[in-house]
Design an enzyme around this catalytic site. Structure first.
Site, PDB file in Angstrom:
ATOM      1  N   HIS A 366       2.715  26.214 -15.686  1.00 49.90           N
ATOM      2  CA  HIS A 366       1.227  27.212 -15.577  1.00 49.90           C
ATOM      3  C   HIS A 366       1.529  28.336 -16.297  1.00 49.90           C
ATOM      4  O   HIS A 366       0.145  28.463 -16.466  1.00 49.90           O
ATOM      5  CB  HIS A 366       1.347  27.579 -14.219  1.00 49.90           C
ATOM      6  CG  HIS A 366       0.776  26.076 -13.555  1.00 49.90           C
ATOM      7  ND1 HIS A 366       1.987  24.983 -12.685  1.00 49.90           N
ATOM      8  CD2 HIS A 366      -0.338  25.092 -13.586  1.00 49.90           C
ATOM      9  CE1 HIS A 366       0.672  23.564 -12.328  1.00 49.90           C
ATOM     10  NE2 HIS A 366       0.060  24.092 -12.869  1.00 49.90           N
ATOM     11  N   ARG A 510     -10.147  23.836  -5.831  1.00 49.91           N
ATOM     12  CA  ARG A 510      -8.899  22.770  -4.767  1.00 49.91           C
ATOM     13  C   ARG A 510      -8.021  23.793  -4.316  1.00 49.91           C
ATOM     14  O   ARG A 510      -8.032  24.830  -4.212  1.00 49.91           O
ATOM     15  CB  ARG A 510      -7.872  22.237  -5.992  1.00 49.91           C
ATOM     16  CG  ARG A 510      -6.720  21.526  -5.825  1.00 49.91           C
ATOM     17  CD  ARG A 510      -6.220  20.920  -7.322  1.00 49.91           C
ATOM     18  NE  ARG A 510      -5.450  23.028  -7.468  1.00 49.91           N
ATOM     19  CZ  ARG A 510      -4.464  22.383  -8.208  1.00 49.91           C
ATOM     20  NH1 ARG A 510      -4.172  21.132  -9.583  1.00 49.91           N
ATOM     21  NH2 ARG A 510      -4.082  23.217  -9.179  1.00 49.91           N
ATOM     22  N   CYS A 679      -9.064  16.260 -14.760  1.00 50.86           N
ATOM     23  CA  CYS A 679      -9.374  17.648 -15.336  1.00 50.86           C
ATOM     24  C   CYS A 679      -7.467  18.719 -16.114  1.00 50.86           C
ATOM     25  O   CYS A 679      -7.206  19.601 -15.529  1.00 50.86           O
ATOM     26  CB  CYS A 679      -9.359  18.660 -14.366  1.00 50.86           C
ATOM     27  SG  CYS A 679      -7.987  17.825 -12.601  1.00 50.86           S
TER      28      CYS A 679
HETATM   29  C1  PEP Z   1      -3.119  18.026 -13.122  1.00 50.98           C
HETATM   30  O1  PEP Z   1      -2.377  18.016 -12.338  1.00 50.98           O
HETATM   31  O2  PEP Z   1      -3.294  17.429 -14.295  1.00 50.98           O
HETATM   32  C2  PEP Z   1      -3.303  19.504 -12.870  1.00 50.98           C
HETATM   33  C3  PEP Z   1      -4.673  19.430 -13.001  1.00 50.98           C
HETATM   34  O3  PEP Z   1      -3.491  19.610 -11.684  1.00 50.98           O
HETATM   35  P1  PEP Z   1      -2.205  21.662 -12.299  1.00 50.98           P
HETATM   36  O4  PEP Z   1      -2.250  21.865 -13.525  1.00 50.98           O
HETATM   37  O5  PEP Z   1      -2.573  22.812 -11.793  1.00 50.98           O
HETATM   38  O6  PEP Z   1      -1.267  20.616 -11.541  1.00 50.98           O
HETATM   39 MG    MG Z   2      -1.159  19.326 -10.806  1.00 51.36          MG
END
Ligand code: PEP
Ligand code: MG
Length: 759
Positions: A366, A510, A679
């Protein structure tokens, strides 16, 4: 006495870990092995891959004059044979071996038996460890096991010691000289800026090295802090004197004595005079004191290392009490930390934050996603490759495409990178012409391009690139910067601001996806496998009050707006989906009963856990849309921790089983008439855009910085051609073949510039 115990191995590793420089580290190593294994000779040759040579860098037993002078090409000698074989070479009569090369300056004549072991890190040979004996014999299994274990353990230390040596050279060199260190590409872009090491004042181990601007002032600073600690220890000892047993009173005296000892003061002052600022010099002294205690046999004395660190921390506390510098930031600040978290980015004013460097993490952490969303480059996974705390104040180039940094670049490197930065800006300018045009293939297949947001990002950038709405709003951040959950009204306010900014475009919020690497200190406990643990919907279903509050806040925020979509993270079974849906209905009834007039929002499921791929029909029957989270889907499908730099190179969205999973999801969505969005970070990859277009994904939600490139590819391509490539890709077994296929297509379209930087 010969000893191959784990304790011996750890002691050797520890001694090189704490050595101040590469030569000392290597000397500790060879001496330690000589003592532990009782061998006559132990030497280490560092491998110079570029020049295909191994260089003698430290020895116990050979002529010390030969250090740095014996340079053996890969093709020559038994050391070269170790490189060639990539495994231990064990020879009882070395001089009789056809590959033996006589090196007169080494003084090897009397030694018959030879054992050489490669030191390797992530497939790359860093060094060769050699032991030799005068007697002619083959080394035993235990000896080989000892050396190979040690070689595996010290690989990281050697890498870092090598890097430290290089950086020290740059510190002293007048012109710099481009120390290039490869990590993992975290977020794209190129920046030239100044290192700013992130440290917590209450963690002495994190204190960076910095040049001492005024040696006398730094020295005075140190002495004042030490005096304060000595006084404090004495006075606490006296105050508590009556109520403490005599042994405990002695402890306070001991603290005062150690803090004010000639040795501690003397060593630290020497380090200041050698050029380090007082806190950095203190850290070095404390580390070396603590290491000395830790290497003692007596467990009681070993424990005293903790007291030493405690004393160091106290002195540091006084030194940094009024630290003005802590709040000064360079204009192009490159934030550096061993293990930065998304929250750490908040420590630097956002307008000054130019790039991020972290010891750990990969493009799917992240931290990287946040950097990407902020449109600043990130290079991660540098732990064990660069002593990060030596980079404070250094001029650095961060290349977020290639995943490397250059420390104290040369003039030529600076010029080259300035040229690349200009060509980046030129490309961005050209792409800005596409801002208001739709992402549609030449034969009319339309793909909506939306942006991911929520992680401290500015919306202005998304509008600058022509976003069609928010495809993924990560709601975790408002939950992270605090000590407790935000209330319903506070959340409503945040979501309302977002909705108002984007109205009438669609906004997908989300629900909370806490856990994994987004830990809420007041909620998540330490888990052995956080990504396989209490995360996403699992958390909010265990705390329905959390989900109800959040959904009510989202619904209330959507008053007068009918494009709200709610997305559920980490769905792995139908029960979770049914329970979440029923809670959403309850929240909806609640706000309707309160008199709000709100349309029931579209509800979607993140498809990011492999089990959801195999439940896709049942999921489609229950939701309005699917959103594919490739970051987690790939992590779980391929069993690759998205945060772990050691395996980052295996994380590949083009791996055929990943593409097959994507196909299953998209086809199911179409069969059921459900909107399918992607996404994860893969959605922003211009090459993958070809395949997503072929699959007829309805929308891609990407970091704002990626949107123009993806749009450019889609507009240049026909669906028919994309479909042809997709069919061909499906016959391939290796990700790399598919990558070549897609690269070839971009080249054919004249769009190679979109991937990598315009070299
Ligand atoms: C993913 O897992 O691809 C996603 C978009 O969510 P995050 O990166 O927040 O886990
Ligand atoms: Mg994810």
């Amino acid at each position: 006495m010969v000893s191959y115990s784990l304790n011996t191995i750890q002691k050797i590793v520890h001694s090189i870990d704490k050595a101040p420089g590469l030569p000392q580290a290597l000397n500790h190593l060879v001496t330690g092995i000589h003592q532990a294994a009782g061998v006559d000779v132990c030497s280490i040759y560092l491998t110079d891959t570029a020049n295909r040579t191994n260089i003698l860098m430290a020895t116990y037993g050979l002529n010390p004059e030969a250090v740095g002078k014996v340079v053996l090409p890969f093709e020559e000698g038994l050391v070269g044979l170790v490189t060639e074989m990539s495994e231990p070479v064990n020879i009882s009569d070395a001089p009789a071996h056809p590959r033996f090369k006589y090196v007169p300056e080494a003084g090897e004549d009397p030694f018959k038996s030879f054992l050489g072991v490669p030191v390797t890190r992530q497939g790359e040979q860093l060094a060769v460890l050699v032991v030799q004996q005068t007697t002619s014999r083959r080394f035993g299994e235990q000896e080989i096991a000892f050396l190979t274990t040690l070689a595996a353990l010290i690989a990281g230390n050697i890498a870092i010691a090598k890097a430290r040596g290089l950086i020290d050279d740059y510190f002293s060199a007048e012109t710099g000289g481009g120390g290039l260190f490869a990590g993992v590409a975290g977020a794209p872009g190129i920046v030239i800026g100044q290192g700013l090491v992130n440290y917590r004042k209450n963690h002495i181990a994190e204190i960076p090295d910095r040049p001492a601007e005024d040696v006398a002032e730094e020295e005075a600073h140190l002495r004042a802090a030490i005096d304060a600690v000595v006084k404090e220890s004495k006075s606490v000892g006296e105050q508590l004197g009556g109520s403490l047993p005599q042994t405990d009173q002695l402890l306070f005296n001991a603290y005062a004595l150690i803090a004010g000892s000639d040795q501690l003061v003397g060593e630290t002052v020497a380090r200041i005079r050698a050029g380090n600022w007082a806190p950095g010099a203190l850290r070095e002294t404390i580390e070396s004191f603590a290491a000395r205690f830790e290497s003692l046999e007596d467990p009681y004395m070993r424990e005293r290392a903790g007291d030493i660190r405690d004393i160091g921390q106290r002195i540091l506390g006084y030194m940094l009490k009024d630290d003005q510098k802590a709040s000064e930031y360079p204009d192009q600040a490159i934030l550096i930390g061993e293990n930065l978290s998304p929250l750490d980015l908040g420590r630097v004013p956002i307008e000054k934050l130019a790039a991020v460097i972290s010891g750990h993490g990969s493009a799917y952490s992240h931290l990287a996603i946040l950097a990407h969303a902020l449109n600043i480059p990130a290079v991660l996974g540098l732990a064990g490759r660069v002593p990060l705390n030596r980079l404070d104040g250094r001029t650095l180039i961060v290349d977020g495409y290639k995943g490397h940094i250059i420390v104290s670049p040369s003039k030529e490197e600076l010029n080259e990178y300035r040229r690349l930065i200009r060509s980046e800006a030129q490309l961005a300018h050209e792409l800005s012409a596409l801002k208001d045009l739709p992402a549609v293939t030449t034969d009319g297949v339309r793909i909506h391009l939306l942006t991911n947001t929520g992680l401290m990002t500015s919306h202005a950038h998304a509008f600058d690139v022509g976003t069609e709405g928010i495809g993924l709003y990560r709601t975790e951040v408002p939950f992270m910067n605090r000590d407790n959950f935000p209330g319903e009204e506070e959340q409503r306010h945040i979501y309302r601001q977002v909705i108002e900014t984007y109205m009438p475009k669609p906004v997908t919020l989300r629900t909370l996806d806490a856990g994994g690497d987004k830990v809420l200190p007041y909620l998540n406990r330490k888990e052995p496998n956080p990504f396989l643990g209490w995360r996403g919907i699992r958390v909010t279903l265990d705390h329905p009050e959390l989900l109800l509050t959040q959904v009510r806040a989202m619904l209330r925020a959507s008053e007068g707006y009918d494009k709200l979509k709610i997305l559920l993270p980490m769905i792995s079974n139908i029960d979770e989906l049914d329970r979440a849906m029923s809670l959403i209905r309850r929240a909806y009834d609640h706000v309707i009963n309160d008199g709000y007039e709100i349309r029931f929002p579209e509800i979607g499921a993140m498809i990011e856990v492999p089990s959801a791929v195999y439940l896709i029909d049942a999921i489609c029957k229950r939701v309005d849309f699917l959103s594919i989270g490739t970051n987690d889907l790939i992590q779980y499908l391929l069993a690759i921790d998205r945060n772990n730099e050691q395996v980052a190179r295996l994380f590949d969205p083009l791996h055929p089983p990943v593409l097959e999973a994507l196909r299953l999801i998209v086809e199911a969505g179409r069969r059921h008439g459900r909107h399918v969005s992607v996404c994860g970070e893969a959605a922003g990859d211009p090459e993958l855009a070809i395949l997503f277009a072929a699959m007829r994904v309805d929308s891609l939600s990407v970091s704002a910085g990626d949107l123009p490139r993806v749009k450019c590819v889609i507009r240049a391509l026909s669906w028919e051609r994309a479909d042809e490539l997709w069919r061909e890709a499906r016959t391939m077994e290796h990700a790399v073949e598919i990558r070549h296929l897609l690269e070839g297509e971009l080249e054919r379209l004249g769009l190679s510039r979109l991937v990598g930087h315009g070299k």
